[in-house]
Design an enzyme around this catalytic site. Structure first.
Site, PDB file in Angstrom:
ATOM      1  N   ARG A 174       0.823  -1.222   0.000  1.00 35.08           N
ATOM      2  CA  ARG A 174       0.000   0.000   0.000  1.00 35.08           C
ATOM      3  C   ARG A 174       0.859   1.275   0.000  1.00 35.08           C
ATOM      4  O   ARG A 174       0.499   2.274   0.621  1.00 35.08           O
ATOM      5  CB  ARG A 174      -0.948   0.038   1.201  1.00 35.08           C
ATOM      6  CG  ARG A 174      -2.006  -1.054   1.224  1.00 35.08           C
ATOM      7  CD  ARG A 174      -2.984  -0.912   0.071  1.00 35.08           C
ATOM      8  NE  ARG A 174      -4.096  -1.831   0.211  1.00 35.08           N
ATOM      9  CZ  ARG A 174      -4.089  -3.088  -0.215  1.00 35.08           C
ATOM     10  NH1 ARG A 174      -3.028  -3.582  -0.830  1.00 35.08           N
ATOM     11  NH2 ARG A 174      -5.152  -3.836  -0.073  1.00 35.08           N
ATOM     12  N   SER A 224     -10.767  -0.269   2.822  1.00 34.61           N
ATOM     13  CA  SER A 224     -10.118  -0.385   4.139  1.00 34.61           C
ATOM     14  C   SER A 224      -9.697   1.002   4.629  1.00 34.61           C
ATOM     15  O   SER A 224      -9.027   1.736   3.888  1.00 34.61           O
ATOM     16  CB  SER A 224      -8.862  -1.251   4.039  1.00 34.61           C
ATOM     17  OG  SER A 224      -9.172  -2.530   3.544  1.00 34.61           O
ATOM     18  N   GLU A 279      -5.237   4.329   5.718  1.00 26.38           N
ATOM     19  CA  GLU A 279      -4.931   4.072   4.303  1.00 26.38           C
ATOM     20  C   GLU A 279      -5.356   5.221   3.383  1.00 26.38           C
ATOM     21  O   GLU A 279      -4.566   5.686   2.558  1.00 26.38           O
ATOM     22  CB  GLU A 279      -5.580   2.757   3.837  1.00 26.38           C
ATOM     23  CG  GLU A 279      -5.213   2.449   2.398  1.00 26.38           C
ATOM     24  CD  GLU A 279      -5.965   1.286   1.800  1.00 26.38           C
ATOM     25  OE1 GLU A 279      -5.674   0.147   2.171  1.00 26.38           O
ATOM     26  OE2 GLU A 279      -6.824   1.519   0.922  1.00 26.38           O
TER      27      GLU A 279
HETATM   28  P1  FAD Z   1      -8.383   8.958  -5.516  1.00 22.08           P
HETATM   29  O1  FAD Z   1      -9.160   8.596  -4.320  1.00 22.08           O
HETATM   30  O2  FAD Z   1      -9.004   9.912  -6.471  1.00 22.08           O
HETATM   31  O3  FAD Z   1      -6.965   9.471  -5.132  1.00 22.08           O
HETATM   32  C1  FAD Z   1      -6.179   8.784  -4.182  1.00 22.08           C
HETATM   33  C2  FAD Z   1      -4.847   9.494  -4.019  1.00 22.08           C
HETATM   34  O4  FAD Z   1      -4.112   9.452  -5.245  1.00 22.08           O
HETATM   35  C3  FAD Z   1      -4.984  10.999  -3.704  1.00 22.08           C
HETATM   36  O5  FAD Z   1      -3.907  11.367  -2.881  1.00 22.08           O
HETATM   37  C4  FAD Z   1      -4.877  11.657  -5.072  1.00 22.08           C
HETATM   38  O6  FAD Z   1      -4.406  12.987  -4.975  1.00 22.08           O
HETATM   39  C5  FAD Z   1      -3.861  10.775  -5.767  1.00 22.08           C
HETATM   40  N1  FAD Z   1      -4.068  10.682  -7.230  1.00 22.08           N
HETATM   41  C6  FAD Z   1      -5.148  10.177  -7.866  1.00 22.08           C
HETATM   42  N2  FAD Z   1      -4.950  10.193  -9.194  1.00 22.08           N
HETATM   43  C7  FAD Z   1      -3.723  10.743  -9.401  1.00 22.08           C
HETATM   44  C8  FAD Z   1      -2.951  11.028 -10.565  1.00 22.08           C
HETATM   45  N3  FAD Z   1      -3.395  10.784 -11.805  1.00 22.08           N
HETATM   46  N4  FAD Z   1      -1.725  11.593 -10.395  1.00 22.08           N
HETATM   47  C9  FAD Z   1      -1.238  11.848  -9.159  1.00 22.08           C
HETATM   48  N5  FAD Z   1      -1.933  11.607  -8.018  1.00 22.08           N
HETATM   49  C10 FAD Z   1      -3.163  11.059  -8.133  1.00 22.08           C
HETATM   50  N6  FAD Z   1      -7.516  -0.534  -2.658  1.00 22.08           N
HETATM   51  C11 FAD Z   1      -6.720  -1.619  -2.755  1.00 22.08           C
HETATM   52  O7  FAD Z   1      -5.485  -1.479  -2.851  1.00 22.08           O
HETATM   53  N7  FAD Z   1      -7.228  -2.870  -2.722  1.00 22.08           N
HETATM   54  C12 FAD Z   1      -8.556  -3.117  -2.621  1.00 22.08           C
HETATM   55  O8  FAD Z   1      -8.972  -4.263  -2.597  1.00 22.08           O
HETATM   56  C13 FAD Z   1      -9.431  -1.993  -2.524  1.00 22.08           C
HETATM   57  N8  FAD Z   1     -10.753  -2.171  -2.394  1.00 22.08           N
HETATM   58  C14 FAD Z   1     -11.584  -1.091  -2.283  1.00 22.08           C
HETATM   59  C15 FAD Z   1     -12.957  -1.325  -2.154  1.00 22.08           C
HETATM   60  C16 FAD Z   1     -13.830  -0.250  -2.052  1.00 22.08           C
HETATM   61  C17 FAD Z   1     -15.324  -0.508  -1.906  1.00 22.08           C
HETATM   62  C18 FAD Z   1     -13.327   1.081  -2.095  1.00 22.08           C
HETATM   63  C19 FAD Z   1     -14.272   2.245  -2.019  1.00 22.08           C
HETATM   64  C20 FAD Z   1     -11.960   1.311  -2.202  1.00 22.08           C
HETATM   65  C21 FAD Z   1     -11.073   0.214  -2.300  1.00 22.08           C
HETATM   66  N9  FAD Z   1      -9.680   0.393  -2.425  1.00 22.08           N
HETATM   67  C22 FAD Z   1      -8.855  -0.691  -2.549  1.00 22.08           C
HETATM   68  C23 FAD Z   1      -9.099   1.750  -2.399  1.00 22.08           C
HETATM   69  C24 FAD Z   1      -9.130   2.480  -3.772  1.00 22.08           C
HETATM   70  O9  FAD Z   1     -10.063   1.892  -4.631  1.00 22.08           O
HETATM   71  C25 FAD Z   1      -7.764   2.479  -4.442  1.00 22.08           C
HETATM   72  O10 FAD Z   1      -6.795   3.059  -3.621  1.00 22.08           O
HETATM   73  C26 FAD Z   1      -7.788   3.216  -5.796  1.00 22.08           C
HETATM   74  O11 FAD Z   1      -6.578   2.999  -6.480  1.00 22.08           O
HETATM   75  C27 FAD Z   1      -8.014   4.722  -5.636  1.00 22.08           C
HETATM   76  O12 FAD Z   1      -8.209   5.252  -6.930  1.00 22.08           O
HETATM   77  P2  FAD Z   1      -8.908   6.649  -7.157  1.00 22.08           P
HETATM   78  O13 FAD Z   1      -8.774   6.975  -8.607  1.00 22.08           O
HETATM   79  O14 FAD Z   1     -10.280   6.627  -6.625  1.00 22.08           O
HETATM   80  O15 FAD Z   1      -7.991   7.592  -6.295  1.00 22.08           O
HETATM   81  N1  EPU Z   2     -11.145 -10.155   9.839  1.00 24.76           N
HETATM   82  C1  EPU Z   2     -11.848 -10.221  11.023  1.00 24.76           C
HETATM   83  N2  EPU Z   2     -12.878  -9.341  11.199  1.00 24.76           N
HETATM   84  C2  EPU Z   2     -13.227  -8.439  10.266  1.00 24.76           C
HETATM   85  C3  EPU Z   2     -12.492  -8.344   9.067  1.00 24.76           C
HETATM   86  C4  EPU Z   2     -11.443  -9.233   8.872  1.00 24.76           C
HETATM   87  O1  EPU Z   2     -11.557 -11.035  11.890  1.00 24.76           O
HETATM   88  O2  EPU Z   2     -14.194  -7.701  10.506  1.00 24.76           O
HETATM   89  C5  EPU Z   2     -10.073 -11.134   9.591  1.00 24.76           C
HETATM   90  C6  EPU Z   2     -10.552 -12.189   8.581  1.00 24.76           C
HETATM   91  O3  EPU Z   2     -11.257 -13.225   9.200  1.00 24.76           O
HETATM   92  C7  EPU Z   2      -9.265 -12.664   7.979  1.00 24.76           C
HETATM   93  C8  EPU Z   2      -8.380 -11.422   8.026  1.00 24.76           C
HETATM   94  O4  EPU Z   2      -8.970 -10.531   8.969  1.00 24.76           O
HETATM   95  O5  EPU Z   2      -8.682 -13.643   8.792  1.00 24.76           O
HETATM   96  C9  EPU Z   2      -8.230 -10.735   6.677  1.00 24.76           C
HETATM   97  O6  EPU Z   2      -9.518 -10.289   6.231  1.00 24.76           O
HETATM   98  P1  EPU Z   2      -9.871 -10.065   4.686  1.00 24.76           P
HETATM   99  O7  EPU Z   2      -9.494 -11.259   3.886  1.00 24.76           O
HETATM  100  O8  EPU Z   2     -11.267  -9.588   4.608  1.00 24.76           O
HETATM  101  O9  EPU Z   2      -8.881  -8.931   4.221  1.00 24.76           O
HETATM  102  P2  EPU Z   2      -8.340  -7.608   4.933  1.00 24.76           P
HETATM  103  O10 EPU Z   2      -6.966  -7.875   5.435  1.00 24.76           O
HETATM  104  O11 EPU Z   2      -9.334  -7.091   5.905  1.00 24.76           O
HETATM  105  C10 EPU Z   2      -7.144  -6.745   2.802  1.00 24.76           C
HETATM  106  C11 EPU Z   2      -7.026  -5.445   2.073  1.00 24.76           C
HETATM  107  C12 EPU Z   2      -8.203  -5.241   1.142  1.00 24.76           C
HETATM  108  C13 EPU Z   2      -8.223  -6.392   0.133  1.00 24.76           C
HETATM  109  C14 EPU Z   2      -8.343  -7.710   0.898  1.00 24.76           C
HETATM  110  C15 EPU Z   2      -8.202  -8.903  -0.025  1.00 24.76           C
HETATM  111  C16 EPU Z   2      -5.701  -3.953   3.407  1.00 24.76           C
HETATM  112  C17 EPU Z   2      -5.684  -2.764   4.294  1.00 24.76           C
HETATM  113  N3  EPU Z   2      -6.907  -4.346   2.996  1.00 24.76           N
HETATM  114  O12 EPU Z   2      -8.277  -6.639   3.666  1.00 24.76           O
HETATM  115  O13 EPU Z   2      -8.008  -4.029   0.428  1.00 24.76           O
HETATM  116  O14 EPU Z   2      -9.307  -6.263  -0.755  1.00 24.76           O
HETATM  117  O15 EPU Z   2      -7.276  -7.819   1.866  1.00 24.76           O
HETATM  118  O16 EPU Z   2      -6.871  -9.017  -0.434  1.00 24.76           O
HETATM  119  O17 EPU Z   2      -4.654  -4.502   3.102  1.00 24.76           O
HETATM  120  C18 EPU Z   2      -8.362  -1.676   0.544  1.00 24.76           C
HETATM  121  O18 EPU Z   2      -7.130  -1.555   0.568  1.00 24.76           O
HETATM  122  O19 EPU Z   2      -9.136  -0.684   0.540  1.00 24.76           O
HETATM  123  C19 EPU Z   2      -8.940  -3.021   0.528  1.00 24.76           C
HETATM  124  C20 EPU Z   2     -10.261  -3.258   0.558  1.00 24.76           C
END
Ligand code: FAD
Ligand code: EPU
Length: 339
Positions: free
Chosen positions: A165, A239, A335
């Protein structure tokens, strides 16, 4: 060339997936390098914030400066050999739309990152990751414009300091380098990553020969729908905290008191703990505080039930972090970007 009109007093509620209200004093959509140049010419020395899909940001106040909304489009194969294709993607393309494009074109490597919200340009910033894959696994290069000088600079993946991240783009000086395009090196042969617990459980009993990359990405979409709220229905930014990394001796002390603590260890490296578990243990899962709360199905996700202010969500996050610190002695790191 005529300068792009810079808009005034724009409500950012539709531009952030937390759906919190905040006003940008100045706002400019940018669809290409010429637009960007024109906007910068008209912007003077106002502070800047670059915005993609707004899915990793929390506004706790209005933004007095200029919000530059990235809308640079285009997907193009720029090079190909027997095993790989290099695909250059405009930073304003929707991430999940691009993942679907790769699968339609039988190019593999990003299938586990299906359904992550946001734009392609943000994908290297925190090296997005899910289900055992990070974007860094397929990243070739990141094209940027230095907003202070207007000069282009291309970073090879090895220069991006990618980590869990994080990358150089998440460090100061933020908002100086505008990412305009990202190039990915994708494989013509799928090598499916299925070791993540939820994925392994979902495909249990299936003959591996019957699984392909499209099916795997569908499995991942299904898992995500079952535990993550859809921002169109419930405001959130995924997250809210990173999973903390602790030294092996600290982990040994923690696990002595909590044998069931989920963890992921690297040989000789730090141990990654599950922040969601720590938060749940502190009793926060499903708790609602005013208009915001902790998602009942995933404690790592803070949600806006409607009308929450950014400061309220941040105050909730601080209370959660304080209770995890007091119970486990662990500092949680936020995050999303906090404005
Ligand atoms: P923004 O929110 O618009 O920007 C994020 C940051 O990047 C800001 O600081 C912004 O200034 C900068 N930025 C954006 N675009 C540019 C650019 N072109 N040039 C320079 N700086 C820029 N993340 C994960 O890693 N794994 C996941 O599984 C995951 N699951 C998600 C699930 C949900 C439901 C949600 C809502 C979010 C999740 N995220 C996850 C977080 C998010 O989707 C990612 O971090 C995504 O890459 C953010 O993209 P964005 O375009 O919305 O960025
Ligand atoms: N867990 C709990 N309680 C909860 C949530 C999770 O006990 O309420 C435990 C689960 O049982 C499991 C462990 O935590 O043992 C991991 O949970 P999960 O697989 O749901 O993933 P996470 O670690 O909570 C991370 C990323 C997600 C990504 C998933 C899948 C981060 C901060 N988050 O979540 O990314 O989608 O793994 O790889 O690393 C994001 O970055 O925004 C994001 C959604």
């Amino acid at each position: 060339m005529t300068a792009m009109p810079i808009q005034r007093h724009i409500d950012l509620t539709p531009y952030n997936t937390f759906a919190v209200a905040a006003v940008a004093n100045y706002f400019a959509p940018v669809a290409g390098r010429d637009d960007l140049r024109a906007v910068l010419d008209g912007a003077g020395d106002r502070s800047r914030l670059i915005l993609g899909g707004g899915s990793n940001i929390l506004f706790t106040r209005d933004f007095d400066g200029l919000v530059i909304k990235n809308e640079i489009r285009g997907i193009r194969v720029v090079r190909e050999d027997h095993d790989h294709a290099w695909v250059r993607v405009g930073a304003g393309e929707d991430w999940d739309g691009f993942v679907r494009w790769t699968l339609r074109h039988r190019l593999y490597g990003l299938e586990n990152l299906a359904s992550i919200p946001g734009a392609v340009g943000a994908s290297p910033i925190q090296n997005i990751g899910a289900y055992g894959v990070e974007v860094g696994d397929c990243l070739e290069a990141v094209e940027t414009i230095d907003l202070t000088s207007g000069a282009p600079r291309c970073y090879q993946a090895s220069e991006c300091a990618l980590g869990y991240r994080t990358s150089i783009f998440k460090q100061p000086p933020r908002d100086r380098y505008f990412i305009t395009a990202v190039t990915f090196r994708l494989s013509k042969t799928a090598r499916l990553v299925t070791r993540y617990a939820d994925v392994a459980r979902a495909i249990e009993g299936l003959d591996p020969a019957d699984l392909d990359a499209e099916m795997l990405s569908d499995v991942i979409r299904h898992i995500r729908r079952s535990k993550l709220p859809d921002p169109d229905e419930l405001g959130n930014a995924g997250s809210f905290f990173k999973n903390p990394l602790v030294a092996p001796d600290q982990f040994a002390a923690l696990v002595a008191g909590h044998g069931d603590m989920p963890h992921f260890s690297e040989p000789d490296g730090p141990v990654k703990l599950a922040a969601g578990w720590l938060i749940e243990q502190c009793g926060w899962k499903g708790r609602r505080v005013g208009a915001c709360g902790v998602y009942p199905r995933q404690a790592l996700i803070l949600v806006n039930y409607g009308g929450a202010r950014g400061e309220e969500i941040l105050a909730l996050a601080r209370d959660i972090a304080a209770s995890v610190k007091s119970r486990f002695g662990i500092d949680l790191e936020t995050e999303p970007r906090i404005i």
